[in-house]
Scaffold this motif. Structure first.
Motif, PDB file in Angstrom:
ATOM      1  N   SER A 167       0.809  -1.214   0.000  1.00  0.00           N
ATOM      2  CA  SER A 167       0.000   0.000   0.000  1.00  0.00           C
ATOM      3  C   SER A 167       0.845   1.267   0.000  1.00  0.00           C
ATOM      4  N   GLN A 200      -5.279   2.997  -1.862  1.00  0.00           N
ATOM      5  CA  GLN A 200      -4.164   3.850  -1.445  1.00  0.00           C
ATOM      6  C   GLN A 200      -3.141   3.992  -2.557  1.00  0.00           C
ATOM      7  N   THR A 258      -3.675   7.574   3.170  1.00  0.00           N
ATOM      8  CA  THR A 258      -3.532   6.246   3.749  1.00  0.00           C
ATOM      9  C   THR A 258      -4.913   5.606   3.775  1.00  0.00           C
ATOM     10  N   LEU A 307     -10.278   6.306   4.463  1.00  0.00           N
ATOM     11  CA  LEU A 307      -9.242   7.006   3.714  1.00  0.00           C
ATOM     12  C   LEU A 307      -8.918   8.298   4.450  1.00  0.00           C
TER      13      LEU A 307
END
Length: 896
Positions: free
Chosen positions: A366, A703, A720, A731
């Motif tokens: 991510s 992400q 993130t 988010l």
């Protein structure tokens, strides 16, 4: 007619008289010149003073920050292995660093194409998604086929196999996969390739097929004997004169009994590393050797014998079957493996360059960006694909390389893909999807499809790798060639594999040099001030700025600041210059006691900076000093926070299912950290690859997709994505404050409600509070003291999780910082020296104007004098003429 030459008619020296009169009238001109010269001398003197003060300020500029005094030296014993830098937070010590691997980026290459501009495929719209992550759970190499049948009897002749251009030492004794793997591993240091032999397994149909036994009862009644051996272990034997099925005869059942657990034969096989599965009676008996050694199954027969492996009631003349295995090659660093030699097929390999991930899986990271490109009939060429990838700017760069091959059927052009970042988590996965329910273009799939855990149509030329090292025996990993955090306050930059010791020590020499430079700079300025304002009683002359108030004020201000103790320092015993050996002498200069300074360096190394630089200390570790302004005053200020800074978020209110399906052609519009009025660059459209995602995969997808937008990355805007314990997706913008926000809307395909439900976006808030009771302005996590108070310009970052009282913040301004500000006040555009110089230059201009005006009046005075004396000359000349006439007449009358 008038007199043309004054004085001729009268004898009066008109020119001489006028000249002397004008000499008296012109005497004030000398006063103008003298006054102008005096002003110009002061201008020059102030110029010298400005130069000296500027040099002093220059010497101070490097002493106003803490880092100038708290530097440490990091010295590697082998600078070819690494370099290192240490910050003021590092601890002195000695460290042993061993580097076993250097970080690198992954590089993939496509198969060759004849042209870079020829169309690839039919031009159907195809979306290509690039994800970056980690390949794990497998190896990178080549899996060989079963070794040649002749190897078990004749071995592998010398030169038959080479790996990465290194010949493998084989001969007639190299008769098994295990022995061949041993030979390859003996050269692994040179080749970078290791080998593993697969377990050897006898044929599944040797003792039967489909559950039917083909092991016939042994009959030695005709005068023969029979012995069955496996891997050199005697399993069963039958003497002569035993009929088939008679007591003591070998049958499938008796063979299974002989191989029962804890039997002598079973223990002997175990000693030979051979295990058993299945049964002879069931027709599925197999023998296995895990280390890859050959397994020979032998039927030794003498005389007349019937029955045995593969026959029932027919003659057995004896048999020998050898089971052999295969080997796999593993690249130590994920590089392609070159296989060569005179006959590599006997070793189970094909000559050439190859390698792929075997038994691996891929997990997207991510923290890495991902992105999509669309290929259709407008760009389905190597050049078009390369341009689309590079324009995407999502962590992968593309280029085209020619291998130089030529000819009618040559395909020299290869698309080369390289991850932009190093580290094992920069491994690529490339998936392709069609549009409108259609499949992706098959030729594009064959060219670019790549999954470390699946089909790999691209060949890996360099593996994504981390830097691996140990520091004092502790294993450390870094995604780049820089290692941070292994040693507190020290950054290591790795150059090559190897070992080196690292010494971190106080840079006392630099600190001593800084302090000595301060003393030297002051003394040079003091000497210049003394010369400009001095008086010589012998010559009864003074300097150009003798008695000047500006000079006196500057000198007094500097001495007053140097004689005042520093306030606002917390937790330090150093508050004045005398404590580190700096003191005034009778002539006003400073002297440095090096012994006293060295003692202070030894005992109070980290505190010396506070005597010179602007320093801030907080009792709360989550309140940190950023900077101060020229109006910030030293002091101890309580911190009170009424509101913590927050991040802009989009919080889902629906629990994510085990699998969320993203439809093909799904695009969402994302607005991140937008402003008022809105800025176009803060909004972008992302494409989500079709597929089924679990919650963790979905968070990673979102992400990396958002962070892969180049416009966001260029603005330093990232997000993130996390799945909470409640199973809901969140988010968050990584920025804080009122400019932190995130909003998403569905463009096409799967609606955002499938992921976030009816969740809403919440914009971020700035930190709010006071510093020392004075108002302050928040921007993100930064709190800045407002103008008008002693905290004007003081900047602090406030983190943590509590509001209210956050302890005290002590701010001090060291001598160098104060004197630098003082010098700036004198030297600035509105400074005292600038003002004085401007005033003096204006005075010189005024004097020049007065002198010109007076000189103009002197011309009129001279003209007037000349006119008067010329008239007098004429009058006297006329009277002289008259007198001469009368004299003549009187003389004539006297004669008469």
């Amino acid at each position: 007619m008038g007199i043309s030459s004054p004085g001729i008619g009268s004898g009066i020296k008109v020119d001489e008289i006028v000249s002397k009169l004008m000499a008296v009238e012109s005497q004030p001109l000398a006063d103008y010149d003298k006054k102008s010269a005096s002003y110009l001398a002061k201008v020059s003197a102030f110029g010298n003073l400005s130069g000296a003060l500027g040099s002093f300020q220059g010497a101070l500029s490097g002493l106003t920050s803490v880092s100038s005094f708290q530097t440490l030296i990091s010295t590697p014993s082998d600078p070819t292995v690494m370099t290192a830098t240490a910050s003021s937070t590092a601890q002195a010590g000695n460290y042993r660093v061993n580097v076993s691997q250097i970080a690198q980026a992954q590089t993939l290459a496509s198969t060759g194409k004849k042209s870079t501009t020829a169309a690839i495929g039919l031009g159907a719209k195809t979306t290509i998604n690039f994800s970056l992550g980690t390949a794990s759970g497998g190896t990178f190499g080549i899996t060989g086929t079963q070794l040649g049948a002749s190897l078990s009897s004749g071995g592998l002749s010398p030169g038959s196999l080479s790996i990465n251009n290194t010949a493998i030492a084989t001969d007639g004794n190299t008769r098994s996969a295990r022995l061949l793997a041993d030979a390859i591993n003996a050269k692994s240091t040179t080749t970078g390739v290791s080998a593993k032999a697969a377990a050897t397994l006898t044929s599944a149909t040797l003792f039967g097929a489909a559950g039917a036994s083909t092991f016939g009862n042994i009959d030695t009644s005709g005068g023969g004997t029979y012995t069955l051996s496996v891997g050199g272990v005697e399993i069963a034997t039958q003497a002569t004169g035993v009929a088939a099925g008679a007591a003591g005869g070998i049958t499938a059942a008796s063979l299974d009994a002989a191989l029962a657990p804890n039997s002598a034969a079973r223990r002997a096989l175990a000693d030979a590393n051979i295990t058993i599965t299945g049964t002879a009676a069931g027709g599925d008996l197999q023998f296995k050797n895990e280390d890859g050694s050959n397994i020979a199954i032998t039927e030794a027969v003498s005389g007349t014998v019937t029955g045995g492996i593969g026959n029932s009631g027919t003659a057995n003349i004896g048999s020998s079957t050898t089971a052999v295995s295969s080997i796999s090659l593993v690249s130590a660093d994920g590089s392609p493996i070159t296989v060569g030699g005179t006959d590599p097929t006997k070793a189970g390999f094909t000559a050439g360059v190859g390698g792929a991930y075997i038994g691996a899986s891929f997990a997207a990271d991510s923290s890495r960006t991902s992105g999509n490109i669309v290929i259709d009939s407008s760009n389905n060429t190597l050049q078009g694909i390369m341009a689309a990838i590079n324009k995407g700017n999502f962590g992968v760069t593309a280029s085209i390389v020619s291998d130089g091959s030529s000819g009618t059927n040559a395909t020299p052009n290869h698309l080369i893909l390289t991850s932009s970042s190093t580290g094992a988590s920069s491994t690529m996965k490339i998936t392709l999807a069609g549009s409108g329910g259609n499949p992706p273009d098959s030729e594009l799939v064959n060219l670019l499809g790549y999954d470390p855990g699946g089909v790999q149509n691209l060949s890996q030329k360099a593996a994504a790798a981390d830097t691996l090292a140990t520091v004092n025996g502790i294993a450390v990993t870094s995604t780049s060639t820089g290692i941070n955090g292994a040693i507190s306050g020290v950054t290591i930059n790795v150059l090559k594999v190897g070992s080196s010791s690292l010494s971190v020590s106080k840079d006392s020499g630099s600190l001593t040099g800084s302090v000595s430079g301060f003393v030297k700079a002051y003394n040079e300025l003091n000497n210049q001030i003394a010369q400009l304002g001095a008086y010589n009683p012998d010559t009864k002359t003074g300097g150009p700025l003798l008695g000047d108030t500006t000079l006196r004020n500057l000198q007094a201000s500097i001495r007053r600041q140097l004689s005042t103790s520093i306030t606002g320092l917390q937790g330090t015993s150093l508050t004045n210059l005398s404590q580190i050996g700096i003191s005034f002498q009778k002539d006003g200069t400073l002297t440095l006691d090096n012994a006293k300074l060295q003692k202070a360096v030894t005992n109070n190394f980290s505190d010396i900076a506070g005597l010179f630089a602007a320093v801030g200390h907080s009792s709360d570790p989550d309140v940190k000093f950023v900077s101060s302004g020229t109006n910030t005053k030293a002091g101890d200020y309580p911190i009170n926070i009424t509101q913590l800074a927050t991040q802009g978020t989009l919080q889902g209110d629906a629990v994510l299912p085990a699998e969320t399906v993203i439809d093909a052609d799904t695009t969402w519009t994302v607005t991140l950290n937008d402003t008022k009025p809105a800025t176009l660059a803060n909004t972008a459209t992302i494409s989500l690859p079709a597929g089924s995602y679990n919650p963790s995969q979905l968070a990673t997808l979102l992400q990396s997709s958002i962070n892969g937008v180049s416009a966001f990355a260029n603005a330093g805007a990232t997000v993130t994505a996390t799945v909470g314990d409640d199973g809901k997706l969140k988010l968050a913008s990584t920025n804080y404050g009122s400019k932190s926000n995130i909003h998403i809307a569905t463009a096409t395909g799967t609606d955002i409600s499938a992921v976030f439900g009816t969740g809403a976006s919440v914009d971020g808030l700035d930190v709010a509070g006071t510093i020392g009771g004075y108002t302050a302005t928040g921007s993100g996590q930064t709190l800045t003291g407002s103008p008008g108070g002693p905290v004007d310009g003081l900047k602090l970052t406030v983190t943590g999780e509590t509001t209210g009282s956050r302890g005290n913040f002590g701010f001090s301004q060291g001598y160098a910082y104060q004197l630098n500000a003082l010098a700036a006040g004198y030297l600035g555009a509105n400074g005292a020296l600038t003002s004085r110089t401007t005033g003096l230059n204006n005075s010189v201009k005024d004097i020049a104007k007065q002198k010109d005006a007076f000189a103009s009046r002197l011309g009129d005075i001279e003209a007037r004098y000349r006119a008067q004396y010329t008239a007098l000359d004429s009058s006297i000349a006329s009277m002289n003429t008259t007198a001469s006439f009368l004299a003549q007449q009187f003389a004539a009358l006297a004669k008469q």
